[in-house]
Motif scaffolding. Structure first.
Motif, PDB file in Angstrom:
ATOM      1  N   ASN A  41       0.826  -1.211   0.000  1.00 28.69           N
ATOM      2  CA  ASN A  41       0.000   0.000   0.000  1.00 28.69           C
ATOM      3  C   ASN A  41       0.863   1.266   0.000  1.00 28.69           C
ATOM      4  O   ASN A  41       0.371   2.344  -0.298  1.00 28.69           O
ATOM      5  N   ARG A 220      -6.317   8.494  -4.373  1.00 30.08           N
ATOM      6  CA  ARG A 220      -6.803   7.590  -3.316  1.00 30.08           C
ATOM      7  C   ARG A 220      -7.132   6.245  -3.930  1.00 30.08           C
ATOM      8  O   ARG A 220      -7.625   6.177  -5.048  1.00 30.08           O
ATOM      9  N   ARG A 221      -6.909   5.192  -3.152  1.00 30.11           N
ATOM     10  CA  ARG A 221      -7.311   3.870  -3.631  1.00 30.11           C
ATOM     11  C   ARG A 221      -8.755   3.602  -3.226  1.00 30.11           C
ATOM     12  O   ARG A 221      -9.209   4.092  -2.194  1.00 30.11           O
ATOM     13  N   LYS A 222      -9.452   2.844  -4.039  1.00 26.56           N
ATOM     14  CA  LYS A 222     -10.827   2.500  -3.702  1.00 26.56           C
ATOM     15  C   LYS A 222     -10.850   1.724  -2.395  1.00 26.56           C
ATOM     16  O   LYS A 222     -10.008   0.835  -2.186  1.00 26.56           O
ATOM     17  N   PRO A 223     -11.807   2.019  -1.518  1.00 24.91           N
ATOM     18  CA  PRO A 223     -11.899   1.233  -0.272  1.00 24.91           C
ATOM     19  C   PRO A 223     -12.385  -0.187  -0.574  1.00 24.91           C
ATOM     20  O   PRO A 223     -12.980  -0.452  -1.617  1.00 24.91           O
ATOM     21  N   LEU A 224     -12.128  -1.060   0.387  1.00 21.40           N
ATOM     22  CA  LEU A 224     -12.477  -2.483   0.224  1.00 21.40           C
ATOM     23  C   LEU A 224     -13.919  -2.681  -0.239  1.00 21.40           C
ATOM     24  O   LEU A 224     -14.183  -3.478  -1.141  1.00 21.40           O
ATOM     25  N   GLU A 225     -14.845  -1.926   0.366  1.00 18.38           N
ATOM     26  CA  GLU A 225     -16.271  -2.111   0.042  1.00 18.38           C
ATOM     27  C   GLU A 225     -16.544  -1.908  -1.444  1.00 18.38           C
ATOM     28  O   GLU A 225     -17.511  -2.422  -1.973  1.00 18.38           O
ATOM     29  N   GLN A 226     -15.702  -1.112  -2.085  1.00 16.39           N
ATOM     30  CA  GLN A 226     -15.945  -0.848  -3.507  1.00 16.39           C
ATOM     31  C   GLN A 226     -15.279  -1.853  -4.429  1.00 16.39           C
ATOM     32  O   GLN A 226     -15.490  -1.828  -5.636  1.00 16.39           O
TER      33      GLN A 226
END
Ligand code: IYR
Length: 231
Positions: A41, A220-226
């Motif tokens: 990350n 920003r990286r997409k959050p897990l939920e996405q």
């Protein structure tokens, strides 16, 4: 394994060997998973490279790591060309900048140009001469039999994509940076680097240390939920 399965393996024309595997205790598994995620990350793509040399041994290890990737029918359909020769890097840069100039000034549809705006890319590719190494990944669209005839290879895009991912992870892990550059079109690379027609240039990856004042876009990286769906 059941006795009948064992018999099947014993009878095979291509014998199997035991898997080397050591089971980690659960806590260590979690700890390693978290540490690896955190390291990955921290990886960023930068376009600003230092000219500081990088030992060939490190490039060799990154390519050996890439070569551990799984591939369709284990055909390993990749060729990595590692360029450090300054004159060759200059020729690659000149040819890439010529194509990229046409891309950014007419060939690319407006929607594509707009999608690239946050990355701040343009036709100038100083990283191709600043970085001490430029590694070009060629995808072998097919193989060759000993008599020179064509041998079909399977899932070459997927296989090379996975190998590129391993390469990028290895470079990051050793404290270097790289950039996945995709000159468009890339036919000139096969010519400049003397590769046969069935090898298709896929990615150009400058490798080195970041410049002292290297910058990256504020992404920003997409959050897990996405990115996950659990079922
Ligand atoms: N080939 C161009 C354009 C480009 C395309 C994508 I998709 C990127 O993520 C970045 C750049 C170039 O390398 O500049």
């Amino acid at each position: 394994m059941s006795d009948s399965t064992k018999d099947q393996f014993a009878a095979r024309a291509f014998p199997f060997v035991p898997l080397e595997f050591s089971r980690l205790p659960g806590a260590e598994s979690t700890e390693r998973a978290r540490a690896f995620f955190e390291e990955m990350n921290r990886r960023r793509t930068t376009r600003h490279f230092s000219t500081e040399p990088v030992p060939r041994d490190l490039i060799e290890l990154a390519i050996r790591t890439a070569g551990t990737a799984p591939s369709g029918a284990h055909q390993q359909p990749w060729t990595f060309v590692a360029v450090s020769d300054p004159d060759l890097k200059r020729q690659i840069r000149e040819a890439a900048e010529k194509e990229e100039h046409d891309f950014y000034h007419g060939r690319a549809p407006q929607e594509w140009i707009e999608a690239l705006a946050p990355l701040g890319t343009d036709e100038h590719k100083p990283h191709l001469t600043d970085a001490p190494w430029v590694v070009v990944l060629f995808r072998q669209a097919h193989g060759l039999n000993p008599d020179g005839s064509k041998r079909t290879y399977y899932y070459t895009q997927e296989s090379c994509g996975i190998a590129a991912g391993f390469f990028i992870a290895a470079i990051h892990q050793m404290g270097l940076v790289t950039l996945t550059h995709t000159p468009n079109p890339m036919g000139f690379l096969g010519e400049l680097l003397g590769r046969p027609p069935h090898e298709k240039a896929m990615l150009v990856m400058p490798v080195g240390y970041p410049a002292r004042d290297a910058k990256v876009p504020d992404l920003r990286r997409k959050p897990l939920e996405q990115i996950v769906v659990w079922k």
